[in-house]
Design a protein around this motif. Structure first.
Motif, PDB file in Angstrom:
ATOM      1  N   SER A  92     -15.856   2.137  52.259  1.00  0.00           N
ATOM      2  CA  SER A  92     -15.426   0.739  52.245  1.00  0.00           C
ATOM      3  C   SER A  92     -15.812   0.127  50.899  1.00  0.00           C
ATOM      4  O   SER A  92     -16.642   0.677  50.168  1.00  0.00           O
ATOM      5  CB  SER A  92     -16.075  -0.052  53.389  1.00  0.00           C
ATOM      6  OG  SER A  92     -17.442  -0.279  53.113  1.00  0.00           O
ATOM      7  N   GLU A  93     -15.237  -1.030  50.596  1.00  0.00           N
ATOM      8  CA  GLU A  93     -15.543  -1.637  49.298  1.00  0.00           C
ATOM      9  C   GLU A  93     -16.971  -2.184  49.228  1.00  0.00           C
ATOM     10  O   GLU A  93     -17.474  -2.466  48.147  1.00  0.00           O
ATOM     11  CB  GLU A  93     -14.528  -2.723  48.951  1.00  0.00           C
ATOM     12  CG  GLU A  93     -14.572  -3.954  49.818  1.00  0.00           C
ATOM     13  CD  GLU A  93     -13.548  -4.976  49.365  1.00  0.00           C
ATOM     14  OE1 GLU A  93     -13.410  -5.218  48.146  1.00  0.00           O
ATOM     15  OE2 GLU A  93     -12.881  -5.531  50.248  1.00  0.00           O
ATOM     16  N   ASP A  94     -17.645  -2.283  50.369  1.00  0.00           N
ATOM     17  CA  ASP A  94     -19.040  -2.729  50.397  1.00  0.00           C
ATOM     18  C   ASP A  94     -20.032  -1.570  50.354  1.00  0.00           C
ATOM     19  O   ASP A  94     -21.236  -1.785  50.334  1.00  0.00           O
ATOM     20  CB  ASP A  94     -19.305  -3.559  51.667  1.00  0.00           C
ATOM     21  CG  ASP A  94     -18.439  -4.802  51.708  1.00  0.00           C
ATOM     22  OD1 ASP A  94     -18.165  -5.372  50.633  1.00  0.00           O
ATOM     23  OD2 ASP A  94     -18.031  -5.196  52.818  1.00  0.00           O
ATOM     24  N   ASP A  95     -19.536  -0.359  50.345  1.00  0.00           N
ATOM     25  CA  ASP A  95     -20.371   0.850  50.365  1.00  0.00           C
ATOM     26  C   ASP A  95     -20.840   1.162  48.942  1.00  0.00           C
ATOM     27  O   ASP A  95     -20.349   2.067  48.282  1.00  0.00           O
ATOM     28  CB  ASP A  95     -19.571   2.009  50.956  1.00  0.00           C
ATOM     29  CG  ASP A  95     -20.350   3.304  51.044  1.00  0.00           C
ATOM     30  OD1 ASP A  95     -21.556   3.304  50.752  1.00  0.00           O
ATOM     31  OD2 ASP A  95     -19.726   4.324  51.399  1.00  0.00           O
ATOM     32  N   ARG A 123     -13.406   1.545  44.121  1.00  0.00           N
ATOM     33  CA  ARG A 123     -13.444   0.414  45.053  1.00  0.00           C
ATOM     34  C   ARG A 123     -12.049   0.163  45.642  1.00  0.00           C
ATOM     35  O   ARG A 123     -11.905  -0.110  46.831  1.00  0.00           O
ATOM     36  CB  ARG A 123     -13.972  -0.838  44.351  1.00  0.00           C
ATOM     37  CG  ARG A 123     -14.150  -2.007  45.311  1.00  0.00           C
ATOM     38  CD  ARG A 123     -14.916  -3.165  44.704  1.00  0.00           C
ATOM     39  NE  ARG A 123     -16.340  -2.864  44.791  1.00  0.00           N
ATOM     40  CZ  ARG A 123     -17.149  -2.734  43.743  1.00  0.00           C
ATOM     41  NH1 ARG A 123     -16.697  -2.894  42.526  1.00  0.00           N
ATOM     42  NH2 ARG A 123     -18.412  -2.468  43.910  1.00  0.00           N
ATOM     43  N   ALA A 126     -11.403   2.689  48.221  1.00  0.00           N
ATOM     44  CA  ALA A 126     -12.198   2.357  49.404  1.00  0.00           C
ATOM     45  C   ALA A 126     -11.522   1.262  50.226  1.00  0.00           C
ATOM     46  O   ALA A 126     -11.571   1.286  51.463  1.00  0.00           O
ATOM     47  CB  ALA A 126     -13.608   1.940  48.990  1.00  0.00           C
ATOM     48  N   VAL A 127     -10.888   0.308  49.564  1.00  0.00           N
ATOM     49  CA  VAL A 127     -10.141  -0.743  50.274  1.00  0.00           C
ATOM     50  C   VAL A 127      -9.005  -0.109  51.077  1.00  0.00           C
ATOM     51  O   VAL A 127      -8.792  -0.442  52.255  1.00  0.00           O
ATOM     52  CB  VAL A 127      -9.593  -1.798  49.278  1.00  0.00           C
ATOM     53  CG1 VAL A 127      -8.556  -2.690  49.935  1.00  0.00           C
ATOM     54  CG2 VAL A 127     -10.730  -2.628  48.704  1.00  0.00           C
ATOM     55  N   ARG A 129      -8.842   3.008  52.105  1.00  0.00           N
ATOM     56  CA  ARG A 129      -9.448   3.822  53.169  1.00  0.00           C
ATOM     57  C   ARG A 129      -9.862   2.952  54.351  1.00  0.00           C
ATOM     58  O   ARG A 129      -9.652   3.310  55.508  1.00  0.00           O
ATOM     59  CB  ARG A 129     -10.669   4.559  52.623  1.00  0.00           C
ATOM     60  CG  ARG A 129     -10.351   5.616  51.606  1.00  0.00           C
ATOM     61  CD  ARG A 129     -11.595   6.071  50.871  1.00  0.00           C
ATOM     62  NE  ARG A 129     -11.279   7.099  49.891  1.00  0.00           N
ATOM     63  CZ  ARG A 129     -12.124   7.499  48.965  1.00  0.00           C
ATOM     64  NH1 ARG A 129     -13.349   6.987  48.890  1.00  0.00           N
ATOM     65  NH2 ARG A 129     -11.772   8.434  48.104  1.00  0.00           N
ATOM     66  N   GLU A 130     -10.450   1.809  54.017  1.00  0.00           N
ATOM     67  CA  GLU A 130     -10.892   0.895  55.076  1.00  0.00           C
ATOM     68  C   GLU A 130      -9.688   0.332  55.834  1.00  0.00           C
ATOM     69  O   GLU A 130      -9.713   0.226  57.059  1.00  0.00           O
ATOM     70  CB  GLU A 130     -11.735  -0.224  54.471  1.00  0.00           C
ATOM     71  CG  GLU A 130     -12.459  -1.056  55.477  1.00  0.00           C
ATOM     72  CD  GLU A 130     -13.463  -1.995  54.826  1.00  0.00           C
ATOM     73  OE1 GLU A 130     -14.374  -2.436  55.543  1.00  0.00           O
ATOM     74  OE2 GLU A 130     -13.341  -2.286  53.618  1.00  0.00           O
ATOM     75  N   ARG A 133      -8.526   2.982  58.180  1.00  0.00           N
ATOM     76  CA  ARG A 133      -9.435   3.224  59.303  1.00  0.00           C
ATOM     77  C   ARG A 133      -9.510   2.029  60.255  1.00  0.00           C
ATOM     78  O   ARG A 133      -9.420   2.180  61.469  1.00  0.00           O
ATOM     79  CB  ARG A 133     -10.838   3.547  58.760  1.00  0.00           C
ATOM     80  CG  ARG A 133     -11.837   3.961  59.820  1.00  0.00           C
ATOM     81  CD  ARG A 133     -13.239   4.190  59.255  1.00  0.00           C
ATOM     82  NE  ARG A 133     -13.815   2.944  58.793  1.00  0.00           N
ATOM     83  CZ  ARG A 133     -14.053   2.639  57.519  1.00  0.00           C
ATOM     84  NH1 ARG A 133     -13.770   3.482  56.568  1.00  0.00           N
ATOM     85  NH2 ARG A 133     -14.581   1.486  57.187  1.00  0.00           N
ATOM     86  N   GLU A 134      -9.671   0.851  59.729  1.00  0.00           N
ATOM     87  CA  GLU A 134      -9.928  -0.335  60.544  1.00  0.00           C
ATOM     88  C   GLU A 134      -8.665  -0.931  61.157  1.00  0.00           C
ATOM     89  O   GLU A 134      -8.644  -1.276  62.317  1.00  0.00           O
ATOM     90  CB  GLU A 134     -10.642  -1.410  59.710  1.00  0.00           C
ATOM     91  CG  GLU A 134     -11.983  -0.995  59.176  1.00  0.00           C
ATOM     92  CD  GLU A 134     -13.048  -0.903  60.242  1.00  0.00           C
ATOM     93  OE1 GLU A 134     -12.990  -1.679  61.207  1.00  0.00           O
ATOM     94  OE2 GLU A 134     -13.939  -0.044  60.108  1.00  0.00           O
TER      95      GLU A 134
END
Length: 190
Positions: A92-95, A123, A126-127, A129-130, A133-134
Protein backbone atom coordinates in the motif's frame (compact mmCIF):
# COMPACT_ATOMS: atom_id res chain seq x y z
CA UNK A 1 3.00 -25.94 -10.35
CA UNK A 2 -0.51 -24.71 -11.08
CA UNK A 3 0.31 -24.46 -14.78
CA UNK A 4 1.16 -28.17 -15.04
CA UNK A 5 -1.44 -30.47 -16.53
CA UNK A 6 -3.24 -33.06 -14.41
CA UNK A 7 -1.18 -35.87 -15.92
CA UNK A 8 2.00 -34.19 -14.66
CA UNK A 9 0.71 -33.34 -11.19
CA UNK A 10 -0.77 -36.81 -10.73
CA UNK A 11 2.69 -38.20 -11.47
CA UNK A 12 4.02 -36.13 -8.54
CA UNK A 13 1.50 -37.37 -5.94
CA UNK A 14 3.60 -40.33 -4.72
CA UNK A 15 6.63 -38.07 -4.33
CA UNK A 16 4.70 -35.74 -2.03
CA UNK A 17 3.67 -38.49 0.41
CA UNK A 18 4.90 -38.67 4.00
CA UNK A 19 8.48 -39.84 4.57
CA UNK A 20 8.75 -43.58 4.35
CA UNK A 21 5.96 -43.73 1.76
CA UNK A 22 7.43 -41.58 -1.01
CA UNK A 23 8.06 -42.90 -4.50
CA UNK A 24 9.43 -41.41 -7.68
CA UNK A 25 8.70 -43.30 -10.88
CA UNK A 26 11.46 -42.78 -13.45
CA UNK A 27 9.56 -43.50 -16.65
CA UNK A 28 12.54 -43.28 -18.98
CA UNK A 29 14.52 -45.95 -17.15
CA UNK A 30 11.63 -48.02 -15.82
CA UNK A 31 12.74 -47.69 -12.22
CA UNK A 32 10.98 -46.49 -9.06
CA UNK A 33 12.94 -44.77 -6.31
CA UNK A 34 11.60 -45.21 -2.78
CA UNK A 35 12.58 -43.79 0.59
CA UNK A 36 15.73 -45.17 2.14
CA UNK A 37 14.82 -47.23 5.22
CA UNK A 38 15.17 -45.08 8.36
CA UNK A 39 17.67 -47.45 9.98
CA UNK A 40 20.11 -47.12 7.03
CA UNK A 41 22.63 -44.26 6.64
CA UNK A 42 22.82 -42.63 3.24
CA UNK A 43 25.74 -43.80 1.14
CA UNK A 44 25.89 -42.18 -2.30
CA UNK A 45 27.93 -45.04 -3.76
CA UNK A 46 25.24 -47.55 -2.84
CA UNK A 47 22.01 -45.55 -2.74
CA UNK A 48 22.25 -42.82 -5.40
CA UNK A 49 19.80 -43.64 -8.20
CA UNK A 50 18.15 -46.37 -6.14
CA UNK A 51 16.57 -44.46 -3.23
CA UNK A 52 15.18 -41.02 -2.46
CA UNK A 53 17.68 -39.08 -0.35
CA UNK A 54 16.49 -38.75 3.28
CA UNK A 55 16.86 -34.95 3.15
CA UNK A 56 14.92 -34.58 -0.10
CA UNK A 57 12.29 -31.81 -0.13
CA UNK A 58 10.15 -30.75 -3.06
CA UNK A 59 9.47 -27.05 -3.58
CA UNK A 60 7.27 -25.51 -6.24
CA UNK A 61 5.95 -22.07 -7.08
CA UNK A 62 2.52 -21.07 -8.34
CA UNK A 63 1.10 -18.07 -10.12
CA UNK A 64 -2.13 -16.34 -9.08
CA UNK A 65 -5.19 -17.97 -10.61
CA UNK A 66 -5.96 -15.00 -12.86
CA UNK A 67 -2.73 -15.65 -14.81
CA UNK A 68 -3.16 -17.42 -18.14
CA UNK A 69 -3.10 -21.22 -18.10
CA UNK A 70 -3.25 -21.53 -14.30
CA UNK A 71 -5.66 -23.75 -12.39
CA UNK A 72 -6.44 -24.67 -8.81
CA UNK A 73 -4.41 -27.59 -7.49
CA UNK A 74 -6.51 -30.71 -7.22
CA UNK A 75 -7.44 -31.71 -3.67
CA UNK A 76 -5.09 -34.72 -3.66
CA UNK A 77 -2.01 -32.62 -4.45
CA UNK A 78 -3.05 -29.64 -2.33
CA UNK A 79 -3.42 -31.89 0.73
CA UNK A 80 0.24 -32.90 0.30
CA UNK A 81 1.54 -29.31 0.16
CA UNK A 82 2.03 -26.32 2.40
CA UNK A 83 1.02 -23.12 0.63
CA UNK A 84 2.87 -19.95 1.61
CA UNK A 85 1.64 -16.74 0.04
CA UNK A 86 4.11 -13.94 -0.60
CA UNK A 87 2.63 -10.44 -0.54
CA UNK A 88 4.02 -7.57 -2.58
CA UNK A 89 7.03 -5.81 -1.07
CA UNK A 90 5.06 -2.55 -1.04
CA UNK A 91 1.42 -3.50 -0.56
CA UNK A 92 0.00 0.00 0.00
CA UNK A 93 1.12 3.60 -0.36
CA UNK A 94 1.42 3.82 3.45
CA UNK A 95 3.76 0.81 3.63
CA UNK A 96 6.94 2.86 4.17
CA UNK A 97 9.18 -0.13 4.93
CA UNK A 98 7.92 -2.06 1.91
CA UNK A 99 8.36 0.94 -0.36
CA UNK A 100 11.92 1.50 0.87
CA UNK A 101 12.74 -2.18 0.41
CA UNK A 102 11.34 -2.27 -3.13
CA UNK A 103 13.16 0.96 -4.06
CA UNK A 104 16.46 -0.51 -2.82
CA UNK A 105 15.83 -3.67 -4.81
CA UNK A 106 15.10 -1.63 -7.97
CA UNK A 107 18.27 0.38 -7.46
CA UNK A 108 20.30 -2.81 -7.14
CA UNK A 109 18.69 -4.52 -10.13
CA UNK A 110 18.65 -1.61 -12.56
CA UNK A 111 21.43 0.76 -11.50
CA UNK A 112 18.90 3.59 -11.15
CA UNK A 113 20.01 6.24 -8.70
CA UNK A 114 17.17 8.76 -8.34
CA UNK A 115 15.62 7.47 -5.12
CA UNK A 116 12.88 10.10 -5.11
CA UNK A 117 11.66 9.17 -8.61
CA UNK A 118 11.88 5.44 -7.81
CA UNK A 119 9.90 6.02 -4.62
CA UNK A 120 7.19 7.78 -6.65
CA UNK A 121 7.07 4.83 -9.06
CA UNK A 122 6.87 2.23 -6.28
CA UNK A 123 4.28 4.27 -4.38
CA UNK A 124 2.18 4.47 -7.57
CA UNK A 125 2.40 0.68 -8.02
CA UNK A 126 1.38 0.29 -4.37
CA UNK A 127 -1.70 2.45 -5.01
CA UNK A 128 -2.69 0.16 -7.90
CA UNK A 129 -2.02 -2.93 -5.78
CA UNK A 130 -4.16 -1.57 -2.98
CA UNK A 131 -6.97 -0.67 -5.39
CA UNK A 132 -6.83 -4.20 -6.76
CA UNK A 133 -6.88 -5.80 -3.31
CA UNK A 134 -9.27 -3.52 -1.42
CA UNK A 135 -11.77 -2.35 -3.99
CA UNK A 136 -11.30 -4.84 -6.79
CA UNK A 137 -11.01 -1.74 -8.97
CA UNK A 138 -8.62 -3.48 -11.37
CA UNK A 139 -7.73 -7.08 -12.12
CA UNK A 140 -4.25 -6.48 -13.56
CA UNK A 141 -1.47 -7.32 -11.10
CA UNK A 142 1.45 -4.91 -10.83
CA UNK A 143 4.32 -6.96 -9.48
CA UNK A 144 7.97 -6.16 -8.96
CA UNK A 145 8.82 -7.48 -12.44
CA UNK A 146 6.62 -4.78 -13.97
CA UNK A 147 8.42 -2.11 -11.96
CA UNK A 148 11.84 -3.43 -12.99
CA UNK A 149 10.72 -3.56 -16.64
CA UNK A 150 9.44 0.03 -16.37
CA UNK A 151 12.77 1.33 -15.04
CA UNK A 152 14.68 -0.62 -17.69
CA UNK A 153 12.39 0.71 -20.44
CA UNK A 154 12.85 4.30 -19.27
CA UNK A 155 16.55 3.81 -18.68
CA UNK A 156 18.04 3.91 -15.19
CA UNK A 157 18.39 7.69 -15.37
CA UNK A 158 15.25 8.17 -17.49
CA UNK A 159 17.44 8.67 -20.57
CA UNK A 160 14.88 7.06 -22.92
CA UNK A 161 11.65 8.34 -21.35
CA UNK A 162 10.27 9.39 -17.97
CA UNK A 163 9.25 6.67 -15.52
CA UNK A 164 5.61 7.77 -15.66
CA UNK A 165 5.57 7.43 -19.46
CA UNK A 166 7.28 4.03 -19.23
CA UNK A 167 4.73 3.00 -16.58
CA UNK A 168 1.91 4.06 -18.90
CA UNK A 169 3.37 1.90 -21.69
CA UNK A 170 4.09 -1.10 -19.44
CA UNK A 171 1.11 -1.08 -17.06
CA UNK A 172 -1.57 -0.11 -19.60
CA UNK A 173 -0.04 -2.39 -22.21
CA UNK A 174 -0.27 -5.47 -20.02
CA UNK A 175 -3.81 -4.78 -18.83
CA UNK A 176 -6.26 -7.13 -20.53
CA UNK A 177 -9.48 -5.29 -19.68
CA UNK A 178 -10.48 -1.89 -21.04
CA UNK A 179 -11.60 -0.81 -17.58
CA UNK A 180 -8.15 -1.65 -16.17
CA UNK A 181 -6.45 0.32 -18.93
CA UNK A 182 -8.60 3.36 -18.17
CA UNK A 183 -8.15 3.04 -14.40
CA UNK A 184 -4.36 2.92 -14.81
CA UNK A 185 -4.36 5.87 -17.23
CA UNK A 186 -6.48 7.90 -14.80
CA UNK A 187 -4.24 6.95 -11.87
CA UNK A 188 -1.13 8.02 -13.79
CA UNK A 189 -2.79 11.32 -14.72
CA UNK A 190 -3.65 11.93 -11.06
Amino acid sequence: LNMATGSVTAYLHPLYEDRGKRELHLRGVGRTLRDLPTDVSWDPETHLGRYIHPDFHATATMNPLHYADTAELNDALRSRCVVIEHPYLAASEDDTDGIETEVELLKTETGAADEERLTDLVRFAAVLREARREANAITTPIGHRELRDTVEMAGPDEEFMAYDEAARVKFVGQAAMKSDKQFIRDAIAD
